[in-house]
Design a protein around this motif. Structure first.
Motif, PDB file in Angstrom:
ATOM      1  N   GLY A 119       0.832  -1.372   0.052  1.00 29.86           N
ATOM      2  CA  GLY A 119       0.099  -0.028  -0.125  1.00 29.86           C
ATOM      3  C   GLY A 119       0.737   1.097   0.029  1.00 29.86           C
ATOM      4  O   GLY A 119       2.157   1.218  -0.120  1.00 29.86           O
ATOM      5  N   GLY A 120       0.219   2.407   0.353  1.00 35.92           N
ATOM      6  CA  GLY A 120       0.803   3.523   0.112  1.00 35.92           C
ATOM      7  C   GLY A 120       1.564   3.780   1.846  1.00 35.92           C
ATOM      8  O   GLY A 120       1.562   3.062   2.490  1.00 35.92           O
ATOM      9  N   ALA A 121       2.491   4.960   1.709  1.00 42.09           N
ATOM     10  CA  ALA A 121       3.200   5.276   2.854  1.00 42.09           C
ATOM     11  C   ALA A 121       2.192   5.133   4.048  1.00 42.09           C
ATOM     12  O   ALA A 121       2.877   4.627   5.113  1.00 42.09           O
ATOM     13  CB  ALA A 121       4.137   6.538   2.630  1.00 42.09           C
ATOM     14  N   ALA A 143       9.078   2.421  -0.272  1.00 45.51           N
ATOM     15  CA  ALA A 143       8.156   3.524  -0.605  1.00 45.51           C
ATOM     16  C   ALA A 143       7.556   3.881   0.854  1.00 45.51           C
ATOM     17  O   ALA A 143       6.809   3.399   1.226  1.00 45.51           O
ATOM     18  CB  ALA A 143       7.007   3.263  -1.555  1.00 45.51           C
ATOM     19  N   GLY A 144       8.569   4.776   1.272  1.00 45.14           N
ATOM     20  CA  GLY A 144       7.890   5.073   2.816  1.00 45.14           C
ATOM     21  C   GLY A 144       8.585   4.530   3.980  1.00 45.14           C
ATOM     22  O   GLY A 144       9.898   3.925   3.779  1.00 45.14           O
ATOM     23  N   PRO A 145       8.055   4.239   5.181  1.00 49.17           N
ATOM     24  CA  PRO A 145       8.427   3.573   6.169  1.00 49.17           C
ATOM     25  C   PRO A 145       9.077   2.384   5.736  1.00 49.17           C
ATOM     26  O   PRO A 145       8.424   1.623   4.758  1.00 49.17           O
ATOM     27  CB  PRO A 145       7.505   3.392   7.191  1.00 49.17           C
ATOM     28  CG  PRO A 145       6.604   4.434   6.458  1.00 49.17           C
ATOM     29  CD  PRO A 145       6.657   4.472   5.154  1.00 49.17           C
ATOM     30  N   THR A 146      10.038   1.801   6.436  1.00 52.49           N
ATOM     31  CA  THR A 146      10.787   0.423   5.985  1.00 52.49           C
ATOM     32  C   THR A 146      10.533  -0.721   7.116  1.00 52.49           C
ATOM     33  O   THR A 146      10.595   0.004   8.289  1.00 52.49           O
ATOM     34  CB  THR A 146      12.262   0.706   5.641  1.00 52.49           C
ATOM     35  OG1 THR A 146      12.926   0.988   6.852  1.00 52.49           O
ATOM     36  CG2 THR A 146      12.555   1.693   4.453  1.00 52.49           C
ATOM     37  N   GLY A 147      10.474  -1.833   6.982  1.00 51.36           N
ATOM     38  CA  GLY A 147      10.320  -2.887   7.849  1.00 51.36           C
ATOM     39  C   GLY A 147      11.848  -3.313   7.937  1.00 51.36           C
ATOM     40  O   GLY A 147      12.774  -2.999   7.758  1.00 51.36           O
ATOM     41  N   VAL A 148      11.659  -4.684   8.550  1.00 46.36           N
ATOM     42  CA  VAL A 148      12.998  -5.351   8.671  1.00 46.36           C
ATOM     43  C   VAL A 148      13.754  -5.517   7.439  1.00 46.36           C
ATOM     44  O   VAL A 148      15.217  -5.262   7.351  1.00 46.36           O
ATOM     45  CB  VAL A 148      12.690  -6.540   9.633  1.00 46.36           C
ATOM     46  CG1 VAL A 148      14.134  -7.645   9.827  1.00 46.36           C
ATOM     47  CG2 VAL A 148      12.438  -6.480  10.846  1.00 46.36           C
ATOM     48  N   VAL A 149      13.035  -5.999   6.479  1.00 49.73           N
ATOM     49  CA  VAL A 149      13.601  -5.962   5.203  1.00 49.73           C
ATOM     50  C   VAL A 149      13.013  -5.055   4.487  1.00 49.73           C
ATOM     51  O   VAL A 149      11.838  -4.841   4.332  1.00 49.73           O
ATOM     52  CB  VAL A 149      13.458  -7.553   4.685  1.00 49.73           C
ATOM     53  CG1 VAL A 149      13.770  -7.793   3.309  1.00 49.73           C
ATOM     54  CG2 VAL A 149      13.859  -8.551   5.497  1.00 49.73           C
ATOM     55  N   ASP A 150      13.864  -4.237   3.510  1.00 52.64           N
ATOM     56  CA  ASP A 150      13.282  -3.218   2.573  1.00 52.64           C
ATOM     57  C   ASP A 150      13.904  -3.531   1.214  1.00 52.64           C
ATOM     58  O   ASP A 150      15.009  -3.632   0.895  1.00 52.64           O
ATOM     59  CB  ASP A 150      13.675  -1.922   3.017  1.00 52.64           C
ATOM     60  CG  ASP A 150      13.099  -0.968   2.249  1.00 52.64           C
ATOM     61  OD1 ASP A 150      11.574  -1.082   1.876  1.00 52.64           O
ATOM     62  OD2 ASP A 150      13.652   0.005   1.565  1.00 52.64           O
TER      63      ASP A 150
END
Length: 192
Positions: A119-121, A143-150
């Motif tokens: 989805g969006g940011a 796109a936007g915030p990042t998780g553990v893996v991006d």
């Protein structure tokens, strides 16, 4: 005998229709080429989603029981479609068959050891906030915030960045082998 003038309005209409048909065919061919270029990227990302798992250690309660399947959850927009289902078909992790679950909203209590936030940011940010601290390997797509893996795409190749500090907050341990394959790593903070 009266001379007959050519009907240019009729020919013009034919030419416009012909041009419209040619334009439509060109657009269809372009769309197919574009799909052919996009599909391999998503196939690679789909494969990564389950290939990360052998390089991650989860707490024992992350799987929702000792005999449950290994779930890859897609929250929000699903860019994978059938490609992800095909990638995991017949695969297993630690003797657990892999299943794909699609969810409109994140649920930190759902057994989702791997969660792709789509989805969006704003939606990705909300998803990551809901599951922060849960034993989940969060995966985002740059796109936007990042998780553990991006995921990141550089020079037409799919790569990934790792946030080992976020992994620690989620109770996960990432193998040094996987850390070594990342294009960048946010290192784990030392325990106080």
């Amino acid at each position: 005998m009266a001379s007959r003038r050519p009907d240019f309005s009729h020919r013009g209409a034919q030419r416009r229709r012909g041009a419209a048909i040619v334009s439509t065919i060109v657009l269809m061919l372009f769309a197919r080429v574009a799909d052919a270029q996009v599909a391999p990227e998503w196939a690679v990302k789909a494969s990564f989603l389950y290939k990360f798992a052998p390089f991650v250690t989860w707490p024992a309660d992350a799987f929702g029981g000792s005999d449950g399947p290994f779930a890859i959850c897609v929250v929000g927009d699903d860019p994978f479609g059938a490609v992800l289902d095909q990638a995991v078909m017949g695969q297993s992790i630690g003797g657990r068959p892999i299943v794909v679950r699609r969810m409109a909203k994140a649920d930190r209590t759902a057994p989702c050891p791997v969660l792709y936030a789509g989805g969006g940011a704003a939606q990705v940010k909300e998803t990551l906030q809901v599951v922060d601290g849960a034993p989940i390997l969060t995966v985002t797509d740059g796109a936007g915030p990042t998780g553990v893996v991006d995921f990141v795409v550089e020079d037409g190749q799919v790569h990934f960045r790792l946030d080992d500090d976020a992994a620690a907050r989620n109770g996960l341990v990432i193998s040094s082998k996987l850390l070594g394959l990342a294009v960048s790593v946010n290192r784990r903070k030392a325990a106080p």
